[in-house]
Write a protein that holds these residues in place. Structure first.
Motif, PDB file in Angstrom:
ATOM      1  N   LEU A  12       0.835  -1.213   0.000  1.00 32.31           N
ATOM      2  CA  LEU A  12       0.000   0.000   0.000  1.00 32.31           C
ATOM      3  C   LEU A  12       0.867   1.260   0.000  1.00 32.31           C
ATOM      4  CD1 LEU A  12      -2.777  -1.100   2.549  1.00 32.31           C
ATOM      5  CD2 LEU A  12      -2.936  -0.982   0.045  1.00 32.31           C
TER       6      LEU A  12
ATOM      7  N   LEU B 195       2.046   1.875  -3.545  1.00 28.93           N
ATOM      8  CA  LEU B 195       1.013   2.523  -4.346  1.00 28.93           C
ATOM      9  C   LEU B 195       0.854   3.989  -3.949  1.00 28.93           C
ATOM     10  CD1 LEU B 195      -1.735  -0.265  -4.502  1.00 28.93           C
ATOM     11  CD2 LEU B 195      -0.151   0.448  -6.305  1.00 28.93           C
TER      12      LEU B 195
ATOM     13  N   PHE C 136       3.355   6.071  -5.770  1.00 21.77           N
ATOM     14  CA  PHE C 136       2.931   6.336  -7.147  1.00 21.77           C
ATOM     15  C   PHE C 136       1.907   7.465  -7.200  1.00 21.77           C
ATOM     16  CE2 PHE C 136      -0.637   5.316 -10.052  1.00 21.77           C
ATOM     17  CZ  PHE C 136      -0.057   5.765 -11.229  1.00 21.77           C
TER      18      PHE C 136
ATOM     19  N   LEU D  73       3.570   4.129 -12.942  1.00 21.47           N
ATOM     20  CA  LEU D  73       3.013   2.885 -12.413  1.00 21.47           C
ATOM     21  C   LEU D  73       3.900   1.673 -12.706  1.00 21.47           C
ATOM     22  CD1 LEU D  73       0.630   1.652 -10.909  1.00 21.47           C
ATOM     23  CD2 LEU D  73      -0.528   1.340 -13.112  1.00 21.47           C
TER      24      LEU D  73
ATOM     25  N   VAL E 235       6.515   1.059 -10.095  1.00 25.47           N
ATOM     26  CA  VAL E 235       6.063   0.569  -8.794  1.00 25.47           C
ATOM     27  C   VAL E 235       5.510  -0.852  -8.899  1.00 25.47           C
ATOM     28  CG1 VAL E 235       4.445   0.959  -6.893  1.00 25.47           C
ATOM     29  CG2 VAL E 235       5.587   2.902  -7.967  1.00 25.47           C
ATOM     30  N   VAL E 236       4.660  -1.078  -9.883  1.00 28.63           N
ATOM     31  CA  VAL E 236       4.020  -2.391 -10.055  1.00 28.63           C
ATOM     32  C   VAL E 236       4.807  -3.182 -11.095  1.00 28.63           C
ATOM     33  CG1 VAL E 236       1.896  -3.597 -10.616  1.00 28.63           C
ATOM     34  CG2 VAL E 236       1.796  -1.363  -9.509  1.00 28.63           C
TER      35      VAL E 236
ATOM     36  N   THR F 147       9.168  -5.488  -7.593  1.00 25.73           N
ATOM     37  CA  THR F 147       8.422  -5.126  -6.382  1.00 25.73           C
ATOM     38  C   THR F 147       7.775  -6.356  -5.755  1.00 25.73           C
ATOM     39  OG1 THR F 147       7.980  -2.889  -7.210  1.00 25.73           O
ATOM     40  CG2 THR F 147       6.523  -3.744  -5.489  1.00 25.73           C
TER      41      THR F 147
END
Length: 392
Positions: free
Chosen positions: A332, A335, A338, A346, A349-350, A354
């Motif tokens: 969390l 996110l 981001f 994105l 991060v994703v 990760t």
């Protein structure tokens, strides 16, 4: 044929034992809810630290890689001032084009600077002459010419300061230029900073010789081969030019961020090891308080392996629950980065990296928990029933 039924029987017995051990472990942990909660909290903090620090390091590394863009396949050829060379000639550009062949594009550049005016507005801007601007830049408005022979191409920053649009005119050192295009705002690192620059034809410069040549190859290895060929050709007798391979700079930057990432993960691992010590303490106290119960179980025929399995499952449950909760919070937070930082995209991060950090943190938390519960489990399994019953 008899070996298969025996193997299946052993598997079934192990599964039943593990199920029973899990049930007993949950019951024992529930008895001391506050103590178990505190142990889980320690694992949560440790897993959160190791996963979040790893993700932060990855985000910084990938964001830097995005900012550097495709610089790894480019080299810069500049005149060597130490050898008395301050400009590159058309002959030098021809030689560079010949030695790199069709596997790379050669972009000679003339640079300078001047005061750019439009009406009462004025600003100082870098001046570039790039014969084929489409190879380096993208237009926000207007259209970049195939070959820049007339007019001016204005960077986004200069256009905003002067309030110019395509079709308007600007003045540079007393000469009028019609704006044929406005460049898109640069969103990463660029060899030429286009936002604060104006591109004009080469013929507009008093000295038309080149200040540098940018060579773009198809890959990093191609850029390295092109750099070697240029050195062998232009620096055969004396070092007339300096060749900068940007791939080496990018590699060093990537190595630096890799070390930084490893350092951050190590910091998180320390906090997780501290949480493991807390679990060790919890399990030792739990085993000590249940010596009588363990003695009764041993007296009625419960094997050492069952006791060992039960205590280890208790420690594993603490690590698993704490690990999952800590990894969820860390995800969390990723996110949130981001959403809060516009520069972070994105995909940065994703991604699999990760996810790998989250899984690694959970697994590491469970391993630390099991390692912390190993000694208490061994101690409980080897407790003599007679001595344990005396405590009872």
């Amino acid at each position: 044929m008899t070996s298969l039924p025996r193997s299946l029987g052993r598997i079934a017995a192990f599964t039943d034992g593990l199920t029973a051990a899990t049930y007993l472990a949950r019951r024992n942990l529930a008895r001391n809810g506050l103590r178990s909660t505190l142990a889980i909290l320690g694992i949560i903090i440790g897993v959160f630290a190791i996963a979040t620090l790893g993700i932060l390091g990855s985000v910084i590394q990938l964001t830097a890689a995005d900012a550097l863009g495709g610089l790894g396949d480019q080299i810069i050829v500049s005149p060597n001032a130490d050898a008395g060379v301050d400009r590159l000639t058309d002959r030098d550009v021809t030689t560079i084009t010949r030695v790199v062949g069709d596997d790379a594009s050669v972009i000679p550049v003339v640079t300078g600077g001047a005061l750019v005016e439009r009406g009462d507005a004025r600003t100082f801007a870098a001046l570039y002459a790039v014969e084929r601007p489409r190879e380096l830049f993208t237009a926000e408005t207007g259209e970049l010419p195939e070959r820049h022979r007339r007019g001016a191409i204005v960077g986004s920053g200069v256009a905003a300061e002067l309030g110019v649009e395509v079709g308007r005119t600007i003045s540079i050192e007393g000469r009028e230029y019609r704006v044929v295009a406005v460049l898109a705002e640069s969103d990463g690192f660029n060899l030429l900073q286009p936002d604060g620059a104006v591109l004009i034809p080469r013929s507009a410069f008093a000295d038309e010789s080149y200040t540098q040549v940018i060579v773009r190859a198809e890959s990093g290895s191609g850029a390295a081969a092109a750099a070697d060929a240029i050195r062998a050709s232009l620096n055969a007798r004396e070092e007339r030019v300096s060749v900068l391979e940007l791939s080496r700079i990018v590699e060093r930057i990537d190595q630096f961020f890799g070390l930084l990432n490893a350092f951050l993960i190590a910091i998180g691992a320390v906090s997780l090891i501290v949480a493991g010590v807390s679990i060790l303490n919890v399990m030792l106290m739990s085993v000590s308080e249940r010596r009588g119960e363990i003695g009764v179980l041993r007296a009625v025929g419960i094997q050492r392996e069952d006791i060992l399995r039960t205590v280890l499952v208790e420690a594993g449950l603490l690590g698993f629950v704490g690990g999952v909760v800590g990894a969820t919070i860390s995800g969390l937070v990723a996110l949130g980065i981001f959403l809060a930082v516009p520069e972070v995209t994105l995909p940065v991060v994703v991604n699999l990296r990760t996810a790998g950090y989250l899984v690694f943190a959970v697994v590491f938390g469970v391993v630390i928990s099991l390692a912390s519960g190993l000694y208490p489990a061994w101690q409980a399994a080897n407790e003599r029933p007679v001595q344990a019953l005396r405590v009872k």
